[in-house]
Design a protein around this motif. Sequence first.
Motif, mmCIF file in Angstrom:
data_model
loop_
_atom_site.group_PDB
_atom_site.id
_atom_site.type_symbol
_atom_site.label_atom_id
_atom_site.label_comp_id
_atom_site.label_asym_id
_atom_site.label_seq_id
_atom_site.Cartn_x
_atom_site.Cartn_y
_atom_site.Cartn_z
ATOM 1 N N ILE A 70 0.930 -1.389 -0.475
ATOM 2 C CA ILE A 70 -0.232 -0.585 -0.226
ATOM 3 C C ILE A 70 0.826 1.441 -0.170
ATOM 4 C CG2 ILE A 70 -2.268 1.185 1.058
ATOM 5 C CD1 ILE A 70 -2.764 -1.264 2.042
ATOM 6 N N PHE A 71 0.602 2.177 -1.089
ATOM 7 C CA PHE A 71 1.278 3.327 -1.227
ATOM 8 C C PHE A 71 0.534 4.960 -1.130
ATOM 9 C CE2 PHE A 71 1.448 0.573 -3.962
ATOM 10 C CZ PHE A 71 0.823 0.607 -5.645
ATOM 11 N N PRO A 72 -0.124 5.054 -0.368
ATOM 12 C CA PRO A 72 -1.289 6.538 -0.453
ATOM 13 C C PRO A 72 -0.827 7.304 0.031
ATOM 14 C CG PRO A 72 -0.926 5.597 2.408
ATOM 15 C CD PRO A 72 -0.091 4.577 0.729
ATOM 16 N N ARG A 73 -1.031 8.690 -0.857
ATOM 17 C CA ARG A 73 -0.746 10.307 -0.597
ATOM 18 C C ARG A 73 -1.806 10.657 -0.163
ATOM 19 N NH1 ARG A 73 -2.332 14.513 -3.978
ATOM 20 N NH2 ARG A 73 -0.736 16.007 -3.816
ATOM 21 N N SER A 74 -1.495 11.732 0.824
ATOM 22 C CA SER A 74 -2.252 12.345 1.908
ATOM 23 C C SER A 74 -3.242 12.940 1.059
ATOM 24 C CB SER A 74 -1.567 12.866 2.418
ATOM 25 O OG SER A 74 -2.093 14.302 2.944
ATOM 26 N N LYS A 75 -4.168 13.675 1.180
ATOM 27 C CA LYS A 75 -4.516 14.336 -0.367
ATOM 28 C C LYS A 75 -4.965 16.212 0.290
ATOM 29 C CE LYS A 75 -8.243 11.513 -1.171
ATOM 30 N NZ LYS A 75 -8.497 11.988 -2.549
ATOM 31 N N GLU A 76 -4.039 16.052 2.157
ATOM 32 C CA GLU A 76 -3.778 17.038 2.402
ATOM 33 C C GLU A 76 -2.359 17.298 1.945
ATOM 34 O OE1 GLU A 76 -4.135 19.590 6.764
ATOM 35 O OE2 GLU A 76 -4.278 17.949 6.693
ATOM 36 N N THR A 77 -1.324 17.073 2.165
ATOM 37 C CA THR A 77 0.596 17.738 1.990
ATOM 38 C C THR A 77 0.300 17.536 0.470
ATOM 39 O OG1 THR A 77 0.871 15.580 3.316
ATOM 40 C CG2 THR A 77 0.128 17.657 4.605
ATOM 41 N N GLY A 78 0.373 16.032 0.207
ATOM 42 C CA GLY A 78 0.581 15.928 -1.150
ATOM 43 C C GLY A 78 1.849 14.549 -0.647
ATOM 44 N N TYR A 79 1.954 14.433 0.328
ATOM 45 C CA TYR A 79 2.543 13.098 1.048
ATOM 46 C C TYR A 79 2.691 11.703 0.900
ATOM 47 C CZ TYR A 79 6.091 17.255 1.158
ATOM 48 O OH TYR A 79 7.330 18.348 0.759
ATOM 49 N N HIS A 80 3.332 11.092 0.393
ATOM 50 C CA HIS A 80 3.112 9.208 0.235
ATOM 51 C C HIS A 80 3.140 8.972 1.637
ATOM 52 C CE1 HIS A 80 2.763 10.089 -3.854
ATOM 53 N NE2 HIS A 80 2.383 8.942 -4.036
ATOM 54 N N ALA A 81 3.752 7.573 1.777
ATOM 55 C CA ALA A 81 3.950 6.417 2.655
ATOM 56 C C ALA A 81 4.012 5.476 1.680
ATOM 57 C CB ALA A 81 2.720 6.325 3.849
ATOM 58 N N ASP A 82 4.826 4.077 2.099
ATOM 59 C CA ASP A 82 4.937 3.326 1.311
ATOM 60 C C ASP A 82 5.129 2.003 2.643
ATOM 61 O OD1 ASP A 82 4.992 0.906 -0.830
ATOM 62 O OD2 ASP A 82 6.547 2.465 -0.912
ATOM 63 N N MET A 83 4.082 0.796 2.394
ATOM 64 C CA MET A 83 4.580 -0.315 3.186
ATOM 65 C C MET A 83 3.920 -1.800 2.450
ATOM 66 S SD MET A 83 3.109 -1.294 7.078
ATOM 67 C CE MET A 83 1.451 -1.300 6.794
ATOM 68 N N THR A 84 4.534 -2.717 2.853
ATOM 69 C CA THR A 84 3.796 -3.777 2.114
ATOM 70 C C THR A 84 4.275 -4.781 3.634
ATOM 71 O OG1 THR A 84 5.644 -3.412 0.339
ATOM 72 C CG2 THR A 84 4.804 -6.058 0.491
ATOM 73 N N ARG A 85 3.814 -5.777 3.348
ATOM 74 C CA ARG A 85 3.474 -7.099 3.913
ATOM 75 C C ARG A 85 2.356 -8.591 3.491
ATOM 76 N NH1 ARG A 85 6.037 -4.211 6.275
ATOM 77 N NH2 ARG A 85 5.953 -3.777 8.932
ATOM 78 N N THR A 86 3.108 -9.644 4.064
ATOM 79 C CA THR A 86 2.829 -10.954 3.130
ATOM 80 C C THR A 86 2.141 -11.778 4.209
ATOM 81 O OG1 THR A 86 4.916 -10.823 1.783
ATOM 82 C CG2 THR A 86 4.070 -12.740 2.171
#
Length: 390
Positions: free
Chosen positions: A241-257
């Motif tokens: 999952i690699f979402p983008r904040s709608k307010e700031t435009g900054y992303h995160a990123d994380m994977t799990r199995t």
Amino acid sequence: MDPDFSPLDDLLEAEDADGYLVDDTSHNSTQKYLSGFEAHDPFVTLYTPEKTILLVSALEYGRAKKQSRADEVRRVAEYDYRELVSEHGPAEAKARAHAEFLDEYDVASVLTPERFPLGPADGLRERGVAVEAEESDRVTEIRATKTDEEIEHVRAAQNANEEAMRAAENLIAAADVEDGTLVYEGAPLTSERVKEEIEVTLLRHGCGLDDTIVACGANAADPHDQGSGPLHADEAIIIDIFPRSKETGYHADMTRTFVKGDPSEEIRERFDLTHEALNAALDAVEPGVTGADVHDVVCDRYEEAGYDTLRSNATAETGFIHSTGHGVGLDVHELPRIASNGEELKPGHVITIEPGLYDPSVGGVRIEDIAVVTEDGYENLTSYPVELVV
């Protein structure tokens, strides 16, 4: 947030250019970063060592004055744009207006991003403005080092990310198993249904995404296969999952199995080895080491266990077949590279560490955390547990 643009000043001086010009929407992260403004239609940002000026439509003028970091905001209407369109058509009108705009600020030569649009560049050249695409991607280099405010933006996006991952894991955990297929509320639990849960959760936490990965079994053996169809028991399910904040435009990123049921011994071994590689790579993160150094740590672990990596076999189709990570910010993939050509890590770099193993006969396993390089090591921005069986 007040970025340090002195490296851009140095580039302009070295290249004997009067300014740096961007002509794009704010979906271009260089545009958003330089201007501090978000708009879905193209606008112009002119950066000079003395000031930053925006050239926008009348529609965006008021908002740009309030929201951008520019020293000045100008309207295309100030350059007789409508009359120019009537007389010459939109393309030439734009070129004439932009050339007059630059001339007003004594700018006769500009550097641009490598992907600056060709038509506007040619239009300015025809009117005597020297336009050269830079090679260093200097603004991207500048924004690789995050301010404290930017780090908090990434942290907030990661908090939302973890809520979405929890919702996905809970959905898989709640499913029953019928003839080897996961079933939820009487229907097969599909990749699409889990993605829906992820997207809805992210929206509730102020984030969005264009796509995500929920890939099961052989599909998960392709690192960027987004996954489709029913999910199966006893098979590895990669969720990235690699979402983008709608307010700031900054992303995160994380994977799990995850595995619902009983993973094979082969999957367990690959998962445990990947977890070890993740921790070893994180332990190597500190200022002064390179992304290549961190990547080598992961390759060492996998190669010692008998798996191919792209370092040992450039044409490998199974094993560890991608880089170890990347920078994250306004783009989900940006500098620095955690790869064979990775740069020196510096405090403020926000990076992912995401080792993985892939084989269609087994499936895929990947684990990814996001961390920020600090003065004496790193801070892991990820608190989500690493557990295989749900």
